[in-house]
Design a protein around this motif. Sequence first.
Motif, PDB file in Angstrom:
ATOM      1  N   GLY A   1       0.824  -1.213   0.000  1.00  0.00           N
ATOM      2  CA  GLY A   1       0.000   0.000   0.000  1.00  0.00           C
ATOM      3  C   GLY A   1       0.851   1.253   0.000  1.00  0.00           C
ATOM      4  N   VAL A   2       1.862   1.282   0.862  1.00  0.00           N
ATOM      5  CA  VAL A   2       2.783   2.431   0.929  1.00  0.00           C
ATOM      6  C   VAL A   2       3.526   2.585  -0.391  1.00  0.00           C
ATOM      7  CG1 VAL A   2       4.878   3.334   2.033  1.00  0.00           C
ATOM      8  CG2 VAL A   2       3.054   2.343   3.438  1.00  0.00           C
ATOM      9  N   PHE A   3       3.951   1.453  -0.964  1.00  0.00           N
ATOM     10  CA  PHE A   3       4.704   1.476  -2.223  1.00  0.00           C
ATOM     11  C   PHE A   3       3.835   2.042  -3.360  1.00  0.00           C
ATOM     12  CE2 PHE A   3       6.029  -0.797  -6.161  1.00  0.00           C
ATOM     13  CZ  PHE A   3       7.295  -0.234  -6.283  1.00  0.00           C
ATOM     14  N   ILE A   4       2.605   1.572  -3.457  1.00  0.00           N
ATOM     15  CA  ILE A   4       1.700   2.054  -4.519  1.00  0.00           C
ATOM     16  C   ILE A   4       1.382   3.529  -4.332  1.00  0.00           C
ATOM     17  CG2 ILE A   4      -0.644   1.831  -5.447  1.00  0.00           C
ATOM     18  CD1 ILE A   4      -0.385  -1.212  -4.824  1.00  0.00           C
ATOM     19  N   LEU A   5       1.192   3.950  -3.078  1.00  0.00           N
ATOM     20  CA  LEU A   5       0.925   5.362  -2.789  1.00  0.00           C
ATOM     21  C   LEU A   5       2.088   6.240  -3.248  1.00  0.00           C
ATOM     22  CD1 LEU A   5      -0.874   7.531  -1.483  1.00  0.00           C
ATOM     23  CD2 LEU A   5       0.262   7.042   0.698  1.00  0.00           C
ATOM     24  N   GLN A   6       3.317   5.755  -3.028  1.00  0.00           N
ATOM     25  CA  GLN A   6       4.497   6.519  -3.454  1.00  0.00           C
ATOM     26  C   GLN A   6       4.569   6.618  -4.977  1.00  0.00           C
ATOM     27  OE1 GLN A   6       7.377   4.153  -1.263  1.00  0.00           O
ATOM     28  NE2 GLN A   6       7.775   5.865   0.133  1.00  0.00           N
ATOM     29  N   LEU A   7       4.186   5.531  -5.674  1.00  0.00           N
ATOM     30  CA  LEU A   7       4.155   5.579  -7.143  1.00  0.00           C
ATOM     31  C   LEU A   7       3.130   6.604  -7.631  1.00  0.00           C
ATOM     32  CD1 LEU A   7       4.335   1.778  -8.132  1.00  0.00           C
ATOM     33  CD2 LEU A   7       6.168   3.467  -8.312  1.00  0.00           C
ATOM     34  N   ILE A   8       1.971   6.648  -6.969  1.00  0.00           N
ATOM     35  CA  ILE A   8       0.924   7.609  -7.344  1.00  0.00           C
ATOM     36  C   ILE A   8       1.395   9.041  -7.118  1.00  0.00           C
ATOM     37  CG2 ILE A   8      -1.389   8.450  -6.740  1.00  0.00           C
ATOM     38  CD1 ILE A   8      -2.100   5.495  -6.094  1.00  0.00           C
ATOM     39  N   LEU A   9       2.053   9.269  -5.966  1.00  0.00           N
ATOM     40  CA  LEU A   9       2.560  10.613  -5.662  1.00  0.00           C
ATOM     41  C   LEU A   9       3.632  11.039  -6.659  1.00  0.00           C
ATOM     42  CD1 LEU A   9       2.726  10.428  -1.751  1.00  0.00           C
ATOM     43  CD2 LEU A   9       1.118  11.751  -3.145  1.00  0.00           C
ATOM     44  N   ASP A  10       4.487  10.079  -7.046  1.00  0.00           N
ATOM     45  CA  ASP A  10       5.506  10.378  -8.063  1.00  0.00           C
ATOM     46  C   ASP A  10       4.856  10.844  -9.361  1.00  0.00           C
ATOM     47  OD1 ASP A  10       7.559   9.707  -6.376  1.00  0.00           O
ATOM     48  OD2 ASP A  10       7.869   7.689  -7.189  1.00  0.00           O
TER      49      ASP A  10
END
Length: 557
Positions: A47-56
Amino acid sequence: MNYSSSDAQKRNTEPIRHYNPRSIAQYYRYRPWLAIFRSLKIIFYFGVFILQLILDKWFNQEENNKQKRAEQLRKILTKLGPTFIKVGQALSTRPDLVRKDFLEELIKLQDQLPPFDTKIAFNIIEKELDLEVEDAYKEISSQPIAAASLGQVYKAVLHTGEEVAVKVQRPNLLPVITLDLYLMRLASAWVAPFLPLNLGHDLGLIVDEFGTKLFEEIDYINEGRNAEKFATNFLGDDEVKVPCIYWRYSTHNVLTLEWINGIKLNDLEGIKKAGLNPSDIIRVGVTSGLRQLLEHGFFHADPHPGNLFALTDGRMAYIDFGMMDQLTEETKETIASSVVQLINRDYEALAKDFVNLGFLTPETDIRPIIPALEKVLGNAVGQSVGDFNFKTITDDFSELMFEYPFRVPAKFALIIRSLVTQEGLALSLNPDFRIVEVSFPYVSRRLLMEESPAMRKRLIEVLFKDGKFQWERLENMIAIARSDRQFDLLPTASLGLQFLVSEEGDYLRRQLITALIEDDRLHTEEVQRLWTLIQPEFQPQKLFNVALQAIRQLAIS
Protein backbone atom coordinates in the motif's frame (compact mmCIF):
# COMPACT_ATOMS: atom_id res chain seq x y z
CA MET A 1 30.95 -46.48 1.44
CA ASN A 2 27.91 -45.76 -0.77
CA TYR A 3 24.71 -44.35 0.63
CA SER A 4 21.32 -44.06 -1.05
CA SER A 5 18.55 -41.52 -0.64
CA SER A 6 16.71 -44.05 1.56
CA ASP A 7 19.61 -43.89 4.05
CA ALA A 8 19.12 -40.15 4.28
CA GLN A 9 15.38 -40.58 4.79
CA LYS A 10 15.87 -43.00 7.66
CA ARG A 11 17.80 -40.34 9.55
CA ASN A 12 14.99 -37.85 9.04
CA THR A 13 11.62 -39.07 10.34
CA GLU A 14 9.74 -36.06 8.94
CA PRO A 15 7.69 -37.22 5.93
CA ILE A 16 8.20 -35.67 2.49
CA ARG A 17 5.90 -32.67 2.36
CA HIS A 18 3.46 -32.19 -0.51
CA TYR A 19 1.45 -29.12 -1.37
CA ASN A 20 -2.25 -29.62 -0.54
CA PRO A 21 -4.35 -26.43 -0.83
CA ARG A 22 -7.35 -27.98 0.94
CA SER A 23 -5.33 -29.06 3.96
CA ILE A 24 -3.64 -25.65 4.14
CA ALA A 25 -6.99 -23.83 3.88
CA GLN A 26 -8.47 -26.02 6.60
CA TYR A 27 -5.51 -25.35 8.89
CA TYR A 28 -5.73 -21.55 8.59
CA ARG A 29 -9.53 -21.48 8.70
CA TYR A 30 -9.21 -22.26 12.40
CA ARG A 31 -6.32 -19.82 12.88
CA PRO A 32 -7.65 -16.64 11.24
CA TRP A 33 -5.46 -14.37 13.36
CA LEU A 34 -2.33 -15.69 11.57
CA ALA A 35 -3.80 -14.89 8.15
CA ILE A 36 -5.08 -11.47 9.28
CA PHE A 37 -1.72 -10.41 10.75
CA ARG A 38 0.20 -11.53 7.65
CA SER A 39 -2.34 -9.90 5.29
CA LEU A 40 -2.06 -6.57 7.12
CA LYS A 41 1.73 -6.69 6.82
CA ILE A 42 1.58 -7.42 3.07
CA ILE A 43 -1.10 -4.76 2.47
CA PHE A 44 0.90 -2.18 4.45
CA TYR A 45 4.12 -2.74 2.50
CA PHE A 46 2.51 -2.71 -0.94
CA GLY A 47 0.00 0.00 0.00
CA VAL A 48 2.78 2.43 0.93
CA PHE A 49 4.70 1.48 -2.22
CA ILE A 50 1.70 2.05 -4.52
CA LEU A 51 0.92 5.36 -2.79
CA GLN A 52 4.50 6.52 -3.45
CA LEU A 53 4.16 5.58 -7.14
CA ILE A 54 0.92 7.61 -7.34
CA LEU A 55 2.56 10.61 -5.66
CA ASP A 56 5.51 10.38 -8.06
CA LYS A 57 3.06 10.56 -10.96
CA TRP A 58 1.13 13.49 -9.48
CA PHE A 59 4.28 15.53 -8.84
CA ASN A 60 6.06 14.49 -12.08
CA GLN A 61 8.83 12.71 -10.16
CA GLU A 62 8.54 9.34 -11.91
CA GLU A 63 11.81 9.70 -13.83
CA ASN A 64 13.76 11.05 -10.83
CA ASN A 65 12.55 8.34 -8.46
CA LYS A 66 12.35 5.30 -10.74
CA GLN A 67 15.62 3.76 -9.50
CA LYS A 68 14.65 4.43 -5.90
CA ARG A 69 11.26 2.76 -6.38
CA ALA A 70 12.84 -0.24 -8.09
CA GLU A 71 15.15 -0.73 -5.10
CA GLN A 72 12.18 -0.33 -2.76
CA LEU A 73 10.27 -3.09 -4.54
CA ARG A 74 13.23 -5.47 -4.25
CA LYS A 75 13.59 -4.68 -0.53
CA ILE A 76 9.85 -5.18 0.07
CA LEU A 77 9.93 -8.61 -1.58
CA THR A 78 13.02 -9.51 0.45
CA LYS A 79 11.38 -8.41 3.73
CA LEU A 80 8.22 -10.37 2.98
CA GLY A 81 10.28 -13.53 2.69
CA PRO A 82 10.90 -16.57 0.47
CA THR A 83 7.48 -16.87 -1.24
CA PHE A 84 7.55 -13.28 -2.46
CA ILE A 85 11.22 -13.58 -3.39
CA LYS A 86 10.32 -16.55 -5.60
CA VAL A 87 7.55 -14.49 -7.22
CA GLY A 88 10.09 -11.70 -7.81
CA GLN A 89 12.53 -14.19 -9.34
CA ALA A 90 9.82 -15.41 -11.73
CA LEU A 91 9.00 -11.82 -12.74
CA SER A 92 12.71 -11.08 -13.25
CA THR A 93 12.61 -13.37 -16.31
CA ARG A 94 9.64 -11.56 -17.87
CA PRO A 95 10.85 -8.38 -19.61
CA ASP A 96 7.50 -8.38 -21.42
CA LEU A 97 5.68 -7.78 -18.11
CA VAL A 98 8.15 -5.77 -16.01
CA ARG A 99 9.72 -2.45 -16.96
CA LYS A 100 13.50 -2.33 -17.29
CA ASP A 101 14.40 -0.45 -14.07
CA PHE A 102 12.34 -2.85 -11.93
CA LEU A 103 13.70 -5.81 -13.90
CA GLU A 104 17.33 -4.93 -13.10
CA GLU A 105 16.55 -4.89 -9.38
CA LEU A 106 14.48 -8.07 -9.45
CA ILE A 107 17.37 -9.91 -11.10
CA LYS A 108 19.34 -9.30 -7.88
CA LEU A 109 16.84 -11.56 -6.08
CA GLN A 110 18.35 -14.52 -7.91
CA ASP A 111 21.55 -14.64 -5.89
CA GLN A 112 22.05 -11.38 -3.95
CA LEU A 113 20.00 -12.00 -0.81
CA PRO A 114 20.90 -11.46 2.86
CA PRO A 115 22.09 -14.64 4.62
CA PHE A 116 20.87 -15.90 7.98
CA ASP A 117 23.16 -16.46 10.99
CA THR A 118 25.86 -19.11 10.41
CA LYS A 119 25.43 -20.35 14.00
CA ILE A 120 21.80 -21.18 13.20
CA ALA A 121 22.88 -22.86 9.94
CA PHE A 122 25.45 -25.04 11.73
CA ASN A 123 22.86 -26.00 14.36
CA ILE A 124 20.55 -27.11 11.53
CA ILE A 125 23.38 -29.18 9.97
CA GLU A 126 24.13 -30.92 13.28
CA LYS A 127 20.47 -31.64 14.01
CA GLU A 128 19.77 -32.93 10.51
CA LEU A 129 22.90 -35.08 10.11
CA ASP A 130 23.07 -36.14 13.77
CA LEU A 131 26.76 -35.25 13.61
CA GLU A 132 28.96 -32.43 14.84
CA VAL A 133 29.90 -30.10 11.96
CA GLU A 134 33.59 -30.99 12.32
CA ASP A 135 32.73 -34.72 12.20
CA ALA A 136 30.80 -34.28 8.96
CA TYR A 137 33.24 -31.93 7.23
CA LYS A 138 37.02 -31.63 7.46
CA GLU A 139 36.71 -27.94 6.56
CA ILE A 140 33.75 -25.60 6.09
CA SER A 141 33.63 -21.88 5.32
CA SER A 142 32.84 -19.64 8.30
CA GLN A 143 30.39 -17.60 6.19
CA PRO A 144 28.03 -18.62 3.38
CA ILE A 145 29.42 -18.13 -0.11
CA ALA A 146 25.91 -17.61 -1.54
CA ALA A 147 22.45 -16.90 -0.14
CA ALA A 148 19.22 -17.65 -1.98
CA SER A 149 15.52 -17.37 -1.22
CA LEU A 150 15.19 -20.81 0.35
CA GLY A 151 18.64 -21.42 1.79
CA GLN A 152 22.34 -20.62 1.70
CA VAL A 153 25.48 -22.41 0.59
CA TYR A 154 28.78 -23.12 2.36
CA LYS A 155 31.94 -24.45 0.76
CA ALA A 156 33.36 -27.47 2.57
CA VAL A 157 35.78 -30.38 2.27
CA LEU A 158 34.84 -33.91 3.29
CA HIS A 159 37.19 -36.01 5.39
CA THR A 160 37.76 -38.10 2.26
CA GLY A 161 39.10 -34.99 0.47
CA GLU A 162 36.25 -34.07 -1.92
CA GLU A 163 35.32 -30.40 -2.24
CA VAL A 164 31.59 -29.98 -1.69
CA ALA A 165 28.84 -27.39 -1.50
CA VAL A 166 26.58 -27.62 1.55
CA LYS A 167 23.07 -26.19 1.11
CA VAL A 168 21.26 -25.36 4.34
CA GLN A 169 17.59 -24.47 4.28
CA ARG A 170 16.36 -21.29 5.98
CA PRO A 171 14.76 -21.96 9.37
CA ASN A 172 10.94 -22.11 9.76
CA LEU A 173 10.48 -22.03 5.99
CA LEU A 174 7.42 -24.28 5.73
CA PRO A 175 5.01 -22.24 7.95
CA VAL A 176 5.83 -18.99 6.12
CA ILE A 177 5.37 -20.53 2.66
CA THR A 178 2.10 -22.30 3.48
CA LEU A 179 0.55 -19.11 4.90
CA ASP A 180 1.61 -17.02 1.89
CA LEU A 181 0.27 -19.60 -0.58
CA TYR A 182 -3.03 -19.69 1.32
CA LEU A 183 -3.32 -15.90 1.04
CA MET A 184 -2.30 -15.91 -2.64
CA ARG A 185 -4.98 -18.49 -3.39
CA LEU A 186 -7.60 -16.40 -1.60
CA ALA A 187 -6.47 -13.29 -3.48
CA SER A 188 -6.59 -15.14 -6.83
CA ALA A 189 -10.26 -15.98 -6.23
CA TRP A 190 -11.04 -12.29 -5.56
CA VAL A 191 -8.96 -10.92 -8.44
CA ALA A 192 -9.89 -13.46 -11.16
CA PRO A 193 -13.40 -12.06 -11.88
CA PHE A 194 -11.90 -8.65 -12.71
CA LEU A 195 -9.42 -10.06 -15.23
CA PRO A 196 -10.11 -11.09 -18.86
CA LEU A 197 -11.52 -14.63 -18.85
CA ASN A 198 -8.46 -16.15 -20.50
CA LEU A 199 -6.15 -14.66 -17.84
CA GLY A 200 -8.25 -15.07 -14.71
CA HIS A 201 -9.74 -18.46 -15.51
CA ASP A 202 -6.72 -20.47 -14.37
CA LEU A 203 -5.29 -18.06 -11.80
CA GLY A 204 -5.97 -20.47 -8.93
CA LEU A 205 -4.41 -23.32 -10.91
CA ILE A 206 -1.31 -21.19 -11.54
CA VAL A 207 -1.01 -20.54 -7.78
CA ASP A 208 -1.41 -24.29 -7.15
CA GLU A 209 1.28 -25.11 -9.72
CA PHE A 210 3.56 -22.53 -8.09
CA GLY A 211 2.81 -24.04 -4.67
CA THR A 212 3.47 -27.58 -5.84
CA LYS A 213 6.84 -26.60 -7.30
CA LEU A 214 7.75 -24.54 -4.23
CA PHE A 215 7.06 -27.50 -1.91
CA GLU A 216 9.18 -29.73 -4.14
CA GLU A 217 11.95 -27.15 -4.09
CA ILE A 218 12.16 -27.01 -0.28
CA ASP A 219 12.61 -30.78 -0.06
CA TYR A 220 16.32 -31.40 -0.60
CA ILE A 221 15.81 -35.18 -0.84
CA ASN A 222 13.60 -34.49 -3.85
CA GLU A 223 16.25 -32.15 -5.28
CA GLY A 224 18.94 -34.80 -4.92
CA ARG A 225 16.81 -37.35 -6.75
CA ASN A 226 16.12 -34.81 -9.50
CA ALA A 227 19.86 -34.20 -9.89
CA GLU A 228 20.55 -37.91 -10.27
CA LYS A 229 17.73 -38.35 -12.80
CA PHE A 230 19.02 -35.33 -14.76
CA ALA A 231 22.56 -36.77 -14.69
CA THR A 232 21.27 -40.12 -15.97
CA ASN A 233 19.52 -38.39 -18.89
CA PHE A 234 22.80 -36.73 -19.90
CA LEU A 235 25.00 -39.76 -19.24
CA GLY A 236 27.69 -39.90 -21.89
CA ASP A 237 27.13 -36.27 -22.94
CA ASP A 238 30.54 -34.60 -22.88
CA GLU A 239 29.01 -31.09 -22.93
CA VAL A 240 26.86 -31.19 -19.76
CA LYS A 241 28.08 -31.53 -16.17
CA VAL A 242 25.86 -32.43 -13.19
CA PRO A 243 27.28 -32.45 -9.62
CA CYS A 244 27.06 -35.74 -7.74
CA ILE A 245 25.11 -35.96 -4.47
CA TYR A 246 26.67 -37.12 -1.18
CA TRP A 247 23.66 -38.82 0.42
CA ARG A 248 25.47 -39.58 3.70
CA TYR A 249 25.43 -35.84 4.40
CA SER A 250 22.01 -34.97 2.96
CA THR A 251 18.48 -34.76 4.41
CA HIS A 252 15.26 -32.87 3.66
CA ASN A 253 16.87 -29.63 4.92
CA VAL A 254 20.59 -30.12 4.19
CA LEU A 255 22.10 -31.10 0.84
CA THR A 256 25.76 -31.91 0.23
CA LEU A 257 26.83 -32.03 -3.39
CA GLU A 258 29.96 -31.82 -5.53
CA TRP A 259 31.55 -28.35 -5.68
CA ILE A 260 31.48 -26.78 -9.14
CA ASN A 261 34.28 -24.42 -10.19
CA GLY A 262 32.70 -22.47 -13.01
CA ILE A 263 31.89 -19.08 -14.50
CA LYS A 264 28.38 -17.65 -14.36
CA LEU A 265 26.78 -17.51 -17.78
CA ASN A 266 26.14 -13.77 -17.55
CA ASP A 267 29.86 -13.11 -16.92
CA LEU A 268 30.93 -12.43 -20.51
CA GLU A 269 34.33 -11.05 -19.49
CA GLY A 270 35.07 -14.10 -17.33
CA ILE A 271 34.07 -16.46 -20.15
CA LYS A 272 36.39 -14.69 -22.60
CA LYS A 273 39.26 -14.63 -20.05
CA ALA A 274 38.93 -18.40 -19.72
CA GLY A 275 39.49 -18.69 -23.49
CA LEU A 276 35.95 -19.87 -24.14
CA ASN A 277 33.89 -18.95 -27.19
CA PRO A 278 30.54 -17.41 -26.09
CA SER A 279 28.85 -18.78 -29.23
CA ASP A 280 29.84 -22.33 -28.26
CA ILE A 281 28.50 -21.79 -24.73
CA ILE A 282 25.21 -20.53 -26.20
CA ARG A 283 24.94 -23.56 -28.50
CA VAL A 284 25.54 -26.00 -25.62
CA GLY A 285 23.00 -24.18 -23.43
CA VAL A 286 20.24 -24.05 -26.04
CA THR A 287 20.82 -27.59 -27.32
CA SER A 288 20.86 -29.07 -23.79
CA GLY A 289 17.66 -27.13 -23.03
CA LEU A 290 15.97 -28.51 -26.14
CA ARG A 291 17.10 -32.04 -25.30
CA GLN A 292 15.46 -31.65 -21.89
CA LEU A 293 12.16 -30.57 -23.46
CA LEU A 294 12.00 -32.77 -26.57
CA GLU A 295 14.04 -35.88 -25.74
CA HIS A 296 13.95 -36.48 -21.99
CA GLY A 297 10.80 -34.51 -21.16
CA PHE A 298 12.41 -33.74 -17.79
CA PHE A 299 13.52 -30.13 -17.73
CA HIS A 300 15.22 -27.60 -15.47
CA ALA A 301 12.56 -24.95 -14.83
CA ASP A 302 14.80 -22.38 -13.12
CA PRO A 303 17.82 -21.78 -15.40
CA HIS A 304 18.81 -18.33 -14.07
CA PRO A 305 22.47 -17.14 -14.01
CA GLY A 306 23.03 -18.43 -10.46
CA ASN A 307 22.20 -21.98 -11.56
CA LEU A 308 24.20 -22.30 -14.79
CA PHE A 309 27.97 -22.22 -15.13
CA ALA A 310 30.47 -22.45 -17.96
CA LEU A 311 33.39 -24.75 -17.13
CA THR A 312 36.89 -24.07 -18.44
CA ASP A 313 36.75 -27.22 -20.57
CA GLY A 314 33.70 -25.85 -22.45
CA ARG A 315 31.04 -27.86 -20.66
CA MET A 316 27.85 -26.42 -19.19
CA ALA A 317 27.23 -27.18 -15.50
CA TYR A 318 23.71 -27.23 -14.08
CA ILE A 319 23.07 -26.85 -10.36
CA ASP A 320 19.96 -26.45 -8.16
CA PHE A 321 17.47 -29.09 -9.25
CA GLY A 322 14.66 -28.09 -6.91
CA MET A 323 12.37 -26.78 -9.65
CA MET A 324 11.96 -29.44 -12.34
CA ASP A 325 9.03 -30.70 -14.40
CA GLN A 326 8.11 -33.69 -16.55
CA LEU A 327 6.43 -33.71 -19.98
CA THR A 328 4.46 -36.56 -21.54
CA GLU A 329 5.60 -38.19 -24.78
CA GLU A 330 2.62 -36.71 -26.62
CA THR A 331 3.46 -33.20 -25.38
CA LYS A 332 7.09 -33.55 -26.52
CA GLU A 333 5.99 -34.70 -29.97
CA THR A 334 3.41 -31.90 -30.29
CA ILE A 335 5.96 -29.24 -29.29
CA ALA A 336 8.37 -30.55 -31.94
CA SER A 337 5.72 -30.57 -34.65
CA SER A 338 4.44 -27.09 -33.68
CA VAL A 339 7.95 -25.68 -34.13
CA VAL A 340 8.05 -27.17 -37.63
CA GLN A 341 4.54 -25.82 -38.37
CA LEU A 342 5.88 -22.40 -37.40
CA ILE A 343 8.85 -22.83 -39.76
CA ASN A 344 6.46 -23.80 -42.56
CA ARG A 345 3.96 -21.06 -41.65
CA ASP A 346 1.15 -23.61 -41.46
CA TYR A 347 -1.00 -21.66 -39.01
CA GLU A 348 -4.00 -23.98 -39.25
CA ALA A 349 -1.89 -26.94 -38.14
CA LEU A 350 -0.28 -24.71 -35.50
CA ALA A 351 -3.71 -23.75 -34.12
CA LYS A 352 -4.59 -27.46 -33.87
CA ASP A 353 -1.33 -28.04 -31.97
CA PHE A 354 -2.30 -25.24 -29.58
CA VAL A 355 -5.54 -27.11 -28.90
CA ASN A 356 -3.62 -30.36 -28.27
CA LEU A 357 -1.22 -28.55 -25.91
CA GLY A 358 -4.06 -26.97 -23.92
CA PHE A 359 -3.61 -23.33 -25.00
CA LEU A 360 -7.08 -23.50 -26.55
CA THR A 361 -10.02 -25.64 -25.42
CA PRO A 362 -11.18 -28.43 -27.79
CA GLU A 363 -14.50 -26.68 -28.46
CA THR A 364 -12.79 -23.45 -29.59
CA ASP A 365 -13.53 -22.39 -33.15
CA ILE A 366 -10.01 -21.96 -34.53
CA ARG A 367 -11.07 -20.46 -37.88
CA PRO A 368 -10.97 -16.79 -36.77
CA ILE A 369 -7.76 -17.47 -34.81
CA ILE A 370 -5.77 -18.71 -37.83
CA PRO A 371 -5.44 -15.28 -39.56
CA ALA A 372 -4.58 -13.69 -36.19
CA LEU A 373 -1.81 -16.24 -35.68
CA GLU A 374 -0.55 -15.59 -39.19
CA LYS A 375 -0.48 -11.84 -38.57
CA VAL A 376 1.34 -12.03 -35.21
CA LEU A 377 3.64 -15.01 -35.76
CA GLY A 378 4.27 -14.16 -39.40
CA ASN A 379 5.62 -10.77 -38.35
CA ALA A 380 7.64 -12.36 -35.54
CA VAL A 381 9.29 -14.93 -37.78
CA GLY A 382 10.01 -12.29 -40.42
CA GLN A 383 11.59 -13.02 -43.76
CA SER A 384 14.08 -15.51 -42.31
CA VAL A 385 14.66 -17.50 -39.13
CA GLY A 386 17.46 -15.10 -38.27
CA ASP A 387 14.90 -12.35 -37.63
CA PHE A 388 13.13 -14.38 -34.95
CA ASN A 389 13.58 -14.43 -31.17
CA PHE A 390 11.46 -15.97 -28.46
CA LYS A 391 10.86 -12.72 -26.60
CA THR A 392 9.35 -11.25 -29.78
CA ILE A 393 6.90 -14.13 -29.84
CA THR A 394 5.91 -13.71 -26.15
CA ASP A 395 5.51 -9.94 -26.57
CA ASP A 396 3.30 -10.22 -29.65
CA PHE A 397 1.47 -13.31 -28.49
CA SER A 398 0.42 -11.65 -25.21
CA GLU A 399 -1.71 -9.25 -27.29
CA LEU A 400 -3.64 -12.20 -28.75
CA MET A 401 -4.58 -13.38 -25.25
CA PHE A 402 -6.80 -10.32 -24.77
CA GLU A 403 -8.68 -10.88 -28.04
CA TYR A 404 -8.98 -14.69 -28.25
CA PRO A 405 -9.61 -17.43 -25.65
CA PHE A 406 -5.95 -18.40 -25.23
CA ARG A 407 -4.79 -19.53 -21.82
CA VAL A 408 -1.37 -20.62 -20.62
CA PRO A 409 -1.46 -24.08 -19.02
CA ALA A 410 0.36 -24.05 -15.69
CA LYS A 411 3.01 -26.48 -16.96
CA PHE A 412 3.75 -24.25 -19.95
CA ALA A 413 4.24 -21.23 -17.70
CA LEU A 414 7.38 -23.04 -16.47
CA ILE A 415 8.47 -23.93 -20.03
CA ILE A 416 7.99 -20.34 -21.23
CA ARG A 417 9.87 -19.04 -18.19
CA SER A 418 12.72 -21.48 -18.89
CA LEU A 419 12.95 -20.54 -22.59
CA VAL A 420 12.77 -16.79 -21.98
CA THR A 421 15.46 -17.06 -19.29
CA GLN A 422 17.76 -19.12 -21.50
CA GLU A 423 17.32 -16.72 -24.39
CA GLY A 424 18.02 -13.79 -22.04
CA LEU A 425 21.26 -15.44 -20.90
CA ALA A 426 22.27 -16.09 -24.51
CA LEU A 427 21.55 -12.46 -25.45
CA SER A 428 23.77 -11.27 -22.58
CA LEU A 429 26.64 -13.18 -24.24
CA ASN A 430 25.72 -12.26 -27.80
CA PRO A 431 23.21 -9.44 -28.48
CA ASP A 432 22.72 -10.71 -32.05
CA PHE A 433 21.81 -14.24 -30.93
CA ARG A 434 18.61 -15.77 -32.30
CA ILE A 435 17.36 -18.86 -30.50
CA VAL A 436 15.98 -20.42 -33.68
CA GLU A 437 19.42 -20.46 -35.30
CA VAL A 438 20.08 -23.37 -32.94
CA SER A 439 16.57 -24.65 -32.18
CA PHE A 440 15.18 -24.92 -35.73
CA PRO A 441 18.09 -27.08 -36.99
CA TYR A 442 17.84 -29.21 -33.84
CA VAL A 443 14.08 -29.81 -34.19
CA SER A 444 14.37 -30.54 -37.92
CA ARG A 445 17.24 -32.95 -37.29
CA ARG A 446 15.28 -34.67 -34.51
CA LEU A 447 12.19 -35.17 -36.68
CA LEU A 448 14.26 -36.48 -39.60
CA MET A 449 16.41 -38.84 -37.51
CA GLU A 450 13.98 -40.05 -34.83
CA GLU A 451 13.24 -43.77 -35.06
CA SER A 452 10.20 -43.90 -32.75
CA PRO A 453 6.83 -44.61 -34.49
CA ALA A 454 5.21 -41.58 -32.78
CA MET A 455 7.82 -39.15 -34.12
CA ARG A 456 7.68 -40.75 -37.57
CA LYS A 457 3.94 -40.11 -37.52
CA ARG A 458 4.59 -36.44 -36.68
CA LEU A 459 7.04 -36.20 -39.59
CA ILE A 460 4.49 -37.66 -42.00
CA GLU A 461 1.86 -35.20 -40.69
CA VAL A 462 4.28 -32.34 -41.40
CA LEU A 463 5.24 -33.56 -44.89
CA PHE A 464 1.70 -34.25 -46.08
CA LYS A 465 -1.13 -31.73 -46.16
CA ASP A 466 -4.59 -32.55 -47.49
CA GLY A 467 -3.17 -35.78 -48.89
CA LYS A 468 -0.48 -33.98 -50.92
CA PHE A 469 3.26 -34.27 -50.38
CA GLN A 470 4.82 -30.92 -49.40
CA TRP A 471 8.07 -30.84 -51.39
CA GLU A 472 9.08 -27.39 -50.12
CA ARG A 473 8.71 -28.51 -46.50
CA LEU A 474 11.12 -31.41 -47.00
CA GLU A 475 13.59 -29.08 -48.72
CA ASN A 476 13.21 -26.55 -45.91
CA MET A 477 13.73 -29.16 -43.17
CA ILE A 478 16.82 -30.65 -44.83
CA ALA A 479 18.32 -27.19 -45.50
CA ILE A 480 17.73 -26.10 -41.89
CA ALA A 481 18.94 -29.40 -40.42
CA ARG A 482 22.16 -29.22 -42.49
CA SER A 483 23.02 -25.92 -40.80
CA ASP A 484 23.47 -27.98 -37.61
CA ARG A 485 27.04 -29.26 -37.65
CA GLN A 486 25.94 -32.42 -35.79
CA PHE A 487 23.55 -33.42 -38.59
CA ASP A 488 24.73 -36.13 -40.97
CA LEU A 489 22.37 -36.68 -43.89
CA LEU A 490 23.50 -40.14 -44.96
CA PRO A 491 22.63 -42.04 -41.75
CA THR A 492 19.32 -40.15 -41.78
CA ALA A 493 18.70 -41.20 -45.39
CA SER A 494 19.61 -44.77 -44.43
CA LEU A 495 17.04 -44.73 -41.61
CA GLY A 496 14.45 -43.34 -44.02
CA LEU A 497 15.12 -46.06 -46.61
CA GLN A 498 14.92 -48.79 -43.96
CA PHE A 499 11.55 -47.40 -42.90
CA LEU A 500 10.29 -47.14 -46.50
CA VAL A 501 11.04 -50.79 -47.31
CA SER A 502 9.54 -52.02 -44.03
CA GLU A 503 5.93 -53.16 -43.60
CA GLU A 504 5.28 -50.07 -41.47
CA GLY A 505 6.33 -47.82 -44.37
CA ASP A 506 3.72 -49.16 -46.82
CA TYR A 507 1.48 -46.07 -46.48
CA LEU A 508 4.39 -43.69 -47.02
CA ARG A 509 5.59 -45.66 -50.10
CA ARG A 510 2.21 -45.33 -51.75
CA GLN A 511 1.97 -41.64 -50.84
CA LEU A 512 5.43 -40.87 -52.26
CA ILE A 513 4.64 -42.61 -55.55
CA THR A 514 1.44 -40.60 -55.75
CA ALA A 515 3.38 -37.43 -54.91
CA LEU A 516 5.82 -38.01 -57.76
CA ILE A 517 3.04 -38.18 -60.36
CA GLU A 518 0.31 -36.01 -58.80
CA ASP A 519 -1.27 -33.21 -60.86
CA ASP A 520 -0.71 -35.41 -63.95
CA ARG A 521 2.98 -34.66 -64.21
CA LEU A 522 6.31 -36.06 -63.05
CA HIS A 523 7.75 -33.84 -60.31
CA THR A 524 11.27 -33.91 -61.76
CA GLU A 525 11.88 -30.24 -60.92
CA GLU A 526 11.27 -30.81 -57.17
CA VAL A 527 13.42 -33.96 -57.21
CA GLN A 528 16.21 -32.05 -58.98
CA ARG A 529 16.10 -29.30 -56.30
CA LEU A 530 16.31 -31.93 -53.56
CA TRP A 531 19.26 -33.63 -55.30
CA THR A 532 21.10 -30.28 -55.65
CA LEU A 533 20.53 -29.71 -51.94
CA ILE A 534 21.79 -33.08 -50.73
CA GLN A 535 24.43 -33.90 -53.38
CA PRO A 536 27.41 -32.49 -51.40
CA GLU A 537 26.72 -35.07 -48.65
CA PHE A 538 27.01 -38.06 -51.00
CA GLN A 539 30.78 -38.56 -50.96
CA PRO A 540 32.12 -42.00 -52.01
CA GLN A 541 33.70 -42.86 -48.63
CA LYS A 542 30.56 -41.86 -46.76
CA LEU A 543 28.37 -43.91 -49.13
CA PHE A 544 30.65 -46.93 -48.66
CA ASN A 545 30.49 -46.66 -44.84
CA VAL A 546 26.69 -46.35 -44.82
CA ALA A 547 26.32 -49.30 -47.23
CA LEU A 548 28.66 -51.42 -45.08
CA GLN A 549 26.68 -50.57 -41.96
CA ALA A 550 23.38 -51.42 -43.68
CA ILE A 551 24.77 -54.80 -44.82
CA ARG A 552 25.87 -55.57 -41.24
CA GLN A 553 22.43 -54.69 -39.87
CA LEU A 554 20.74 -56.92 -42.49
CA ALA A 555 23.10 -59.76 -41.61
CA ILE A 556 22.28 -59.42 -37.90
CA SER A 557 18.53 -59.33 -38.53
